[in-house]
Design a protein around this motif. Sequence first.
Motif, PDB file in Angstrom:
ATOM      1  N   ALA A 187       0.832  -1.201   0.000  1.00 25.49           N
ATOM      2  CA  ALA A 187       0.000   0.000   0.000  1.00 25.49           C
ATOM      3  C   ALA A 187       0.868   1.254   0.000  1.00 25.49           C
ATOM      4  O   ALA A 187       0.612   2.215  -0.748  1.00 25.49           O
ATOM      5  CB  ALA A 187      -0.922  -0.003   1.218  1.00 25.49           C
ATOM      6  N   ILE A 188       1.902   1.262   0.826  1.00 22.65           N
ATOM      7  CA  ILE A 188       2.815   2.413   0.873  1.00 22.65           C
ATOM      8  C   ILE A 188       3.515   2.582  -0.467  1.00 22.65           C
ATOM      9  O   ILE A 188       3.627   3.694  -0.998  1.00 22.65           O
ATOM     10  CB  ILE A 188       3.838   2.233   2.008  1.00 22.65           C
ATOM     11  N   ALA A 189       3.995   1.477  -1.027  1.00 21.00           N
ATOM     12  CA  ALA A 189       4.694   1.536  -2.306  1.00 21.00           C
ATOM     13  C   ALA A 189       3.787   2.073  -3.409  1.00 21.00           C
ATOM     14  O   ALA A 189       4.209   2.889  -4.244  1.00 21.00           O
ATOM     15  CB  ALA A 189       5.221   0.151  -2.671  1.00 21.00           C
ATOM     16  N   ALA A 190       2.549   1.632  -3.430  1.00 20.72           N
ATOM     17  CA  ALA A 190       1.615   2.087  -4.463  1.00 20.72           C
ATOM     18  C   ALA A 190       1.385   3.589  -4.364  1.00 20.72           C
ATOM     19  O   ALA A 190       1.401   4.310  -5.377  1.00 20.72           O
ATOM     20  CB  ALA A 190       0.290   1.328  -4.335  1.00 20.72           C
ATOM     21  N   VAL A 191       1.177   4.088  -3.157  1.00 20.20           N
ATOM     22  CA  VAL A 191       0.941   5.523  -2.967  1.00 20.20           C
ATOM     23  C   VAL A 191       2.200   6.319  -3.298  1.00 20.20           C
ATOM     24  O   VAL A 191       2.137   7.376  -3.956  1.00 20.20           O
ATOM     25  CB  VAL A 191       0.471   5.796  -1.527  1.00 20.20           C
ATOM     26  N   ALA A 192       3.358   5.841  -2.865  1.00 19.71           N
ATOM     27  CA  ALA A 192       4.616   6.550  -3.131  1.00 19.71           C
ATOM     28  C   ALA A 192       4.878   6.672  -4.624  1.00 19.71           C
ATOM     29  O   ALA A 192       5.283   7.738  -5.109  1.00 19.71           O
ATOM     30  CB  ALA A 192       5.769   5.825  -2.442  1.00 19.71           C
ATOM     31  N   GLN A 193       4.643   5.608  -5.358  1.00 20.16           N
ATOM     32  CA  GLN A 193       4.893   5.644  -6.797  1.00 20.16           C
ATOM     33  C   GLN A 193       3.835   6.463  -7.536  1.00 20.16           C
ATOM     34  O   GLN A 193       4.145   7.193  -8.472  1.00 20.16           O
ATOM     35  CB  GLN A 193       4.957   4.220  -7.330  1.00 20.16           C
ATOM     36  N   ARG A 194       2.606   6.373  -7.087  1.00 22.96           N
ATOM     37  CA  ARG A 194       1.531   7.116  -7.748  1.00 22.96           C
ATOM     38  C   ARG A 194       1.718   8.624  -7.581  1.00 22.96           C
ATOM     39  O   ARG A 194       1.384   9.402  -8.477  1.00 22.96           O
ATOM     40  CB  ARG A 194       0.190   6.674  -7.161  1.00 22.96           C
ATOM     41  N   HIS A 195       2.285   9.040  -6.437  1.00 25.97           N
ATOM     42  CA  HIS A 195       2.410  10.472  -6.148  1.00 25.97           C
ATOM     43  C   HIS A 195       3.871  10.946  -6.123  1.00 25.97           C
ATOM     44  O   HIS A 195       4.141  12.060  -5.675  1.00 25.97           O
ATOM     45  CB  HIS A 195       1.737  10.781  -4.816  1.00 25.97           C
ATOM     46  N   ASN A 196       4.766  10.114  -6.597  1.00 23.24           N
ATOM     47  CA  ASN A 196       6.186  10.474  -6.707  1.00 23.24           C
ATOM     48  C   ASN A 196       6.772  10.919  -5.367  1.00 23.24           C
ATOM     49  O   ASN A 196       7.419  11.966  -5.242  1.00 23.24           O
ATOM     50  CB  ASN A 196       6.382  11.573  -7.748  1.00 23.24           C
ATOM     51  N   LEU A 197       6.547  10.116  -4.332  1.00 20.44           N
ATOM     52  CA  LEU A 197       7.059  10.420  -2.998  1.00 20.44           C
ATOM     53  C   LEU A 197       8.375   9.707  -2.744  1.00 20.44           C
ATOM     54  O   LEU A 197       8.621   8.610  -3.262  1.00 20.44           O
ATOM     55  CB  LEU A 197       6.061   9.984  -1.928  1.00 20.44           C
ATOM     56  N   LEU A 198       9.199  10.320  -1.917  1.00 21.18           N
ATOM     57  CA  LEU A 198      10.352   9.636  -1.335  1.00 21.18           C
ATOM     58  C   LEU A 198       9.913   8.953  -0.046  1.00 21.18           C
ATOM     59  O   LEU A 198       8.933   9.361   0.580  1.00 21.18           O
ATOM     60  CB  LEU A 198      11.476  10.630  -1.043  1.00 21.18           C
ATOM     61  N   ALA A 199      10.660   7.940   0.356  1.00 25.25           N
ATOM     62  CA  ALA A 199      10.351   7.246   1.613  1.00 25.25           C
ATOM     63  C   ALA A 199      11.633   7.021   2.393  1.00 25.25           C
ATOM     64  O   ALA A 199      12.655   6.614   1.827  1.00 25.25           O
ATOM     65  CB  ALA A 199       9.664   5.912   1.338  1.00 25.25           C
ATOM     66  N   ILE A 200      11.578   7.309   3.684  1.00 29.53           N
ATOM     67  CA  ILE A 200      12.641   6.890   4.602  1.00 29.53           C
ATOM     68  C   ILE A 200      12.115   5.670   5.333  1.00 29.53           C
ATOM     69  O   ILE A 200      11.043   5.703   5.940  1.00 29.53           O
ATOM     70  CB  ILE A 200      13.002   7.995   5.608  1.00 29.53           C
ATOM     71  N   THR A 201      12.848   4.573   5.283  1.00 29.63           N
ATOM     72  CA  THR A 201      12.449   3.360   5.982  1.00 29.63           C
ATOM     73  C   THR A 201      13.440   3.105   7.111  1.00 29.63           C
ATOM     74  O   THR A 201      14.603   2.773   6.888  1.00 29.63           O
ATOM     75  CB  THR A 201      12.330   2.159   5.018  1.00 29.63           C
TER      76      THR A 201
END
Length: 390
Positions: A187-201
């Motif tokens: 779910a996080i990956a889908a939203v990040a890619q759809r909205h061009n977000l960076l993620a810190i894990t």
Amino acid sequence: MFSARVSQLTESPTIGVLERTRRLRQQGVDIVDFGVGEPDFATPRHIQEAGARAILAGDTHYVPSRGIPALREAIARKLETDNGLRYDPDREIIVTGSSKLALVIAVLTVLQAGDEALLLDPAWVSYDPIVRLADATPVHIPLSGEEHFRISEAVLERWLTPRTKLLILNTPNNPTGRVASDEELAAIAAVAQRHNLLAITDEIYEKIVFAGWAHRSLASLPGMRERSIVVNGFSKGYAMTGWRLGYLACDAALSAEMLKVQQHVVGCAASFVQTAAVQALLGPQEPVEAMRQEYQARRDLVVQGLNSLPGVRCSAPQGTFYAFPDVSGCGFASGAAGAEYLLDRAHVALTPGEAFGAAGQGHVRLSFATSREAIERGIARLDEALRAVV
């Protein structure tokens, strides 16, 4: 006199609990401390000895800002073996003076004034101030305790704006003890890619996951490596809190920008600590597994004890050394009120759930990084104090 970015910060609530506990102990009060988020184990002997040998050998000078080659190579090997991630140790890994510093460097590199960063509440207490130090805006996404703090696309989408640039994920999670499922990561990956977000894990508790659960890095999902910054370190899994050592792994272009921040903020992490960390990664892992097994035994003791208390409900943590019981059934106005009452009446130190965001309301965090004897003594005290009010 003070900058606005610093004036808006508050003292770390977890440090505040620690300081009050210390003051009471100085007054002679016997405190059972469930507040501190630090392993009670000593650093494994072979790591201690490697650090001592390095100091005696004169390994006390500046080293490359990225970190010593041996450690970067060991980290790269660990990331590939444990997480299925390939990073170039010469261009995509930076060794830092703690995972907290790694987070600061990452946030300062990618955020600026006007940007927003999504924090999944309940969230570790330092994420919000770190985002504010970058002149950016933390946006707290309240996860539902009734749904066990589950992450979904619908929940994430609700809080997105055109200014959203970053999402910070912590799994295994402090304070809830949850391990993000494959469904939640997707779910996080889908939203990040759809909205061009960076993620810190933030994966600092990766080594402390209990039977039936497994840690998976968000960066390992398709399409996520290039938009993820992996943060990890040695404090929790290897009981090396005082050594202060962490690391970052990310795309080479982003890593090059982060390196500039590292060079101007700290220069490099301590040389002999890095030498010891090579042995942490490449040496025997049996001490790490022994600590994990002991944490699991303590987890079981804590969950059973908490669920026997009047008005308390507690799900079993899937990882970390934290439980996050719901104490709303005890009649307290807030988790903070409950923690204050239990410290004063039972002499048991707990961290208020609100310290981790509004979604922590009605909860307290209990660290079981302490002995089984202390756990049993603390539960007995809690039982006596709660029966006086419930």
